[in-house]
Scaffold this motif. Structure first.
Motif, PDB file in Angstrom:
ATOM      1  N   TYR A   1      14.459  -6.960   5.722  1.00 21.63           N
ATOM      2  CA  TYR A   1      13.221  -7.279   6.397  1.00 21.63           C
ATOM      3  C   TYR A   1      12.617  -8.444   5.788  1.00 21.63           C
ATOM      4  O   TYR A   1      12.041  -9.401   6.603  1.00 21.63           O
TER       5      TYR A   1
ATOM      6  N   GLU B   1       4.756 -14.514   2.025  1.00 15.42           N
ATOM      7  CA  GLU B   1       5.743 -13.666   2.922  1.00 15.42           C
ATOM      8  C   GLU B   1       6.728 -14.593   3.474  1.00 15.42           C
ATOM      9  O   GLU B   1       7.949 -14.424   3.752  1.00 15.42           O
TER      10      GLU B   1
ATOM     11  N   ILE C   1      -2.841 -14.199  -1.619  1.00 14.32           N
ATOM     12  CA  ILE C   1      -2.122 -14.870  -0.466  1.00 14.32           C
ATOM     13  C   ILE C   1      -1.188 -13.794   0.101  1.00 14.32           C
ATOM     14  O   ILE C   1      -0.397 -13.185  -0.673  1.00 14.32           O
ATOM     15  N   ALA C   2      -1.144 -13.584   1.283  1.00 12.82           N
ATOM     16  CA  ALA C   2      -0.150 -12.641   1.967  1.00 12.82           C
ATOM     17  C   ALA C   2       0.962 -13.484   2.671  1.00 12.82           C
ATOM     18  O   ALA C   2       1.848 -13.730   2.200  1.00 12.82           O
TER      19      ALA C   2
ATOM     20  N   GLU D   1       0.614  -1.084  -0.094  1.00 13.80           N
ATOM     21  CA  GLU D   1      -0.110  -0.150  -0.062  1.00 13.80           C
ATOM     22  C   GLU D   1       0.830   1.386  -0.026  1.00 13.80           C
ATOM     23  O   GLU D   1       1.770   1.397   0.741  1.00 13.80           O
TER      24      GLU D   1
ATOM     25  N   ASN E   1      -9.460 -13.961   0.482  1.00 13.92           N
ATOM     26  CA  ASN E   1      -8.095 -13.579   1.266  1.00 13.92           C
ATOM     27  C   ASN E   1      -8.291 -13.802   3.023  1.00 13.92           C
ATOM     28  O   ASN E   1      -9.263 -13.776   3.173  1.00 13.92           O
ATOM     29  N   GLY E   2      -7.241 -14.083   3.447  1.00 18.05           N
ATOM     30  CA  GLY E   2      -7.072 -14.483   4.681  1.00 18.05           C
ATOM     31  C   GLY E   2      -6.726 -15.813   5.228  1.00 18.05           C
ATOM     32  O   GLY E   2      -7.182 -16.154   6.300  1.00 18.05           O
TER      33      GLY E   2
ATOM     34  N   GLN F   1      -1.531  -0.506  -5.384  1.00 12.65           N
ATOM     35  CA  GLN F   1      -2.644  -0.526  -4.366  1.00 12.65           C
ATOM     36  C   GLN F   1      -2.338   0.991  -3.459  1.00 12.65           C
ATOM     37  O   GLN F   1      -1.192   1.185  -3.041  1.00 12.65           O
TER      38      GLN F   1
HETATM   39  C1  FNR Z   1      -0.420  -6.902   5.408  1.00 12.83           C
HETATM   40  N1  FNR Z   1      -1.839  -6.612   4.577  1.00 12.83           N
HETATM   41  C2  FNR Z   1      -2.030  -5.530   4.013  1.00 12.83           C
HETATM   42  N2  FNR Z   1      -3.103  -5.408   3.257  1.00 12.83           N
HETATM   43  C3  FNR Z   1      -3.279  -4.411   2.801  1.00 12.83           C
HETATM   44  O1  FNR Z   1      -4.455  -4.159   1.873  1.00 12.83           O
HETATM   45  N3  FNR Z   1      -2.261  -3.519   2.194  1.00 12.83           N
HETATM   46  C4  FNR Z   1      -1.203  -3.534   2.812  1.00 12.83           C
HETATM   47  O2  FNR Z   1      -0.235  -2.961   2.226  1.00 12.83           O
HETATM   48  C5  FNR Z   1      -0.986  -4.712   3.634  1.00 12.83           C
HETATM   49  N4  FNR Z   1       0.359  -4.823   4.172  1.00 12.83           N
HETATM   50  C6  FNR Z   1       0.662  -6.132   5.006  1.00 12.83           C
HETATM   51  C7  FNR Z   1       1.838  -6.139   5.544  1.00 12.83           C
HETATM   52  C8  FNR Z   1       2.138  -7.299   6.042  1.00 12.83           C
HETATM   53  C9  FNR Z   1       3.728  -7.717   6.418  1.00 12.83           C
HETATM   54  C10 FNR Z   1       1.194  -8.245   6.347  1.00 12.83           C
HETATM   55  C11 FNR Z   1       1.336  -9.808   6.957  1.00 12.83           C
HETATM   56  C12 FNR Z   1      -0.151  -8.048   5.821  1.00 12.83           C
HETATM   57  C13 FNR Z   1      -2.853  -7.380   4.938  1.00 12.83           C
HETATM   58  C14 FNR Z   1      -2.691  -8.650   3.905  1.00 12.83           C
HETATM   59  O3  FNR Z   1      -2.880  -8.162   2.440  1.00 12.83           O
HETATM   60  C15 FNR Z   1      -3.935  -9.756   4.104  1.00 12.83           C
HETATM   61  O4  FNR Z   1      -4.906  -8.968   3.965  1.00 12.83           O
HETATM   62  C16 FNR Z   1      -3.744 -10.341   5.498  1.00 12.83           C
HETATM   63  O5  FNR Z   1      -2.583 -10.777   5.870  1.00 12.83           O
HETATM   64  C17 FNR Z   1      -4.762 -11.563   5.271  1.00 12.83           C
HETATM   65  O6  FNR Z   1      -4.054 -12.487   4.394  1.00 12.83           O
HETATM   66  P1  FNR Z   1      -3.279 -13.949   4.694  1.00 12.83           P
HETATM   67  O7  FNR Z   1      -2.008 -13.370   5.377  1.00 12.83           O
HETATM   68  O8  FNR Z   1      -4.163 -14.651   5.665  1.00 12.83           O
HETATM   69  O9  FNR Z   1      -3.089 -14.504   3.235  1.00 12.83           O
END
Ligand code: FNR
Length: 337
Positions: A277, A240, A235-236, A37, A209-210, A82
């Motif tokens: 990081y 990661e 997938i987040a 973002e 997502n989630g 985003q």
């Molecule tokens: C995020 N999430 C997130 N969401 C978003 O809309 N913009 C962003 O910049 C971020 N940044 C971010 C950084 C980090 C390190 C994490 C772990 C999460 C939320 C992410 O996109 C997601 O919605 C959630 O982590 C849930 O999805 P997962 O992790 O279960 O696949």
């Protein structure tokens, strides 16, 4: 033109989703990649620079010379920018400024952090349907490429259905849905059943997502998709931790993924603290228990990171080649700063 059906998507992640991670996800099998973002005002004050040395387009913050957003041909047609915004005018200006360099736009409507909420951005928007409508409609009016948004569910399913109907009527190309509420944390169960119910009322594809807690392989991504009935999945955290989760052929070791990632960091001159990081997040507990992990914690430069992961030769050869190219190209954008 991007479509959002049957797609595996790298979710937006602050400090993780810079160019090297996005390319890594694409090389491993992701179809679409979201950048981290980026807040509207920061994007609007950045300057577009073609970086011939790296073969990238950079948007640079002229106040401190940092790269706000970097993209390249390999992710053309697949990268989504985003934005964090609460302002329809600024959002439209971003569309005008960036649409030549990205494949789609997304508005973050799910961030629960204080910074976002206080600024009326992220999940704060979920309680302001009028603002949601104004921002998305204005962006869509200006945009030749798809516009999406990423929301969280509300505690009440019926309220969430209303929201999804309203959003899908604006003309968005798809809606990302994180199956947790604004006040829920990762330890809470993801509401896959809510997402499934929302697919019945949405006129546009939903991106589930989630699910990372349930995802430890590519097959798990397919199971998550099936349980949410969504058109696509995003997938987040699973990516990661180990981005090779997108590989249909099976996952790679974390060591291999770190090496693949660092080579891309070298290729695209990624900031060392950002690279470190991301590597730390891949290592998890191994930061403290492995020799490489402990050394990574102490590393301060990309070169040091590379030598820990036995890439010193790679670093040196790319750097030497780049020096020669810089001489051939003469004064370029880097010297303009
Ligand atoms: C995020 N999430 C997130 N969401 C978003 O809309 N913009 C962003 O910049 C971020 N940044 C971010 C950084 C980090 C390190 C994490 C772990 C999460 C939320 C992410 O996109 C997601 O919605 C959630 O982590 C849930 O999805 P997962 O992790 O279960 O696949």
């Amino acid at each position: 033109m991007l479509d959002y059906v049957d797609k595996m998507i790298l979710a937006p992640m602050v400090r993780i989703g810079t160019l090297p991670m996005r390319l890594l996800a694409l090389r491993y099998g992701a179809d679409i990649v979201y950048c981290e973002e980026l807040v509207d005002v920061k994007l609007l004050r950045s300057k577009r620079i073609e970086n011939n040395l790296l073969g990238t387009v950079d948007y640079v913050d002229m106040t401190d010379g940092t790269v706000v957003f970097r993209t390249c041909a390999e992710e053309a047609g697949k990268v989504v920018l985003q934005i964090g915004t609460c302002c329809a005018d600024r959002a439209a200006k971003i569309v005008d400024k960036f649409q030549g360099d990205v494949a789609g736009f997304d508005v973050n409507m799910g961030c629960p952090k204080e910074f976002s909420l206080k600024g009326g951005m992220g999940a704060a928007l979920l309680d302001h349907p009028d603002k949601i409508q104004a921002i998305l409609s204005n962006m869509i009016r200006h945009s030749k490429i798809p516009v999406t948004c990423k929301i969280r569910v509300k505690p009440c399913l019926e309220e969430t259905k209303k929201l999804v109907k309203l959003i899908s009527a604006t003309g968005v190309a798809a809606i990302g849905v994180h199956g947790r509420t604004k006040d829920e944390r990762p330890k809470h169960e993801n509401r896959n059943d809510y997402i499934a119910a929302l697919t019945e009322v949405s006129h546009v594809p939903l991106i589930a997502n989630g699910g990372s807690k349930e995802i430890a392989s590519f097959e798990d991504i397919l199971k998550f998709k099936a349980s949410t009935k969504a058109a696509s999945v995003m997938i987040a955290r699973a990516a990661e931790w180990n981005c090779s989760v997108f590989r249909r052929e099976g996952m790679l070791s974390v060591d291999q993924v770190i090496r693949d990632y660092l080579m891309l960091c070298v290729d695209f001159d990624n900031q060392s603290n950002n690279s470190k990081y991301a590597v730390q997040n891949m290592l998890g507990n191994m930061q403290h228990t492995s020799v490489e992990g402990v050394a990574t914690l102490k590393a301060q430069t990309l070169e040091e990171l590379c030598s820990i992961w036995k890439l010193e030769e790679y670093f040196k050869s790319v750097h030497d080649d780049r020096m020669l190219d810089a001489i051939k190209l003469g004064p370029g954008p880097e010297t303009d700063l």
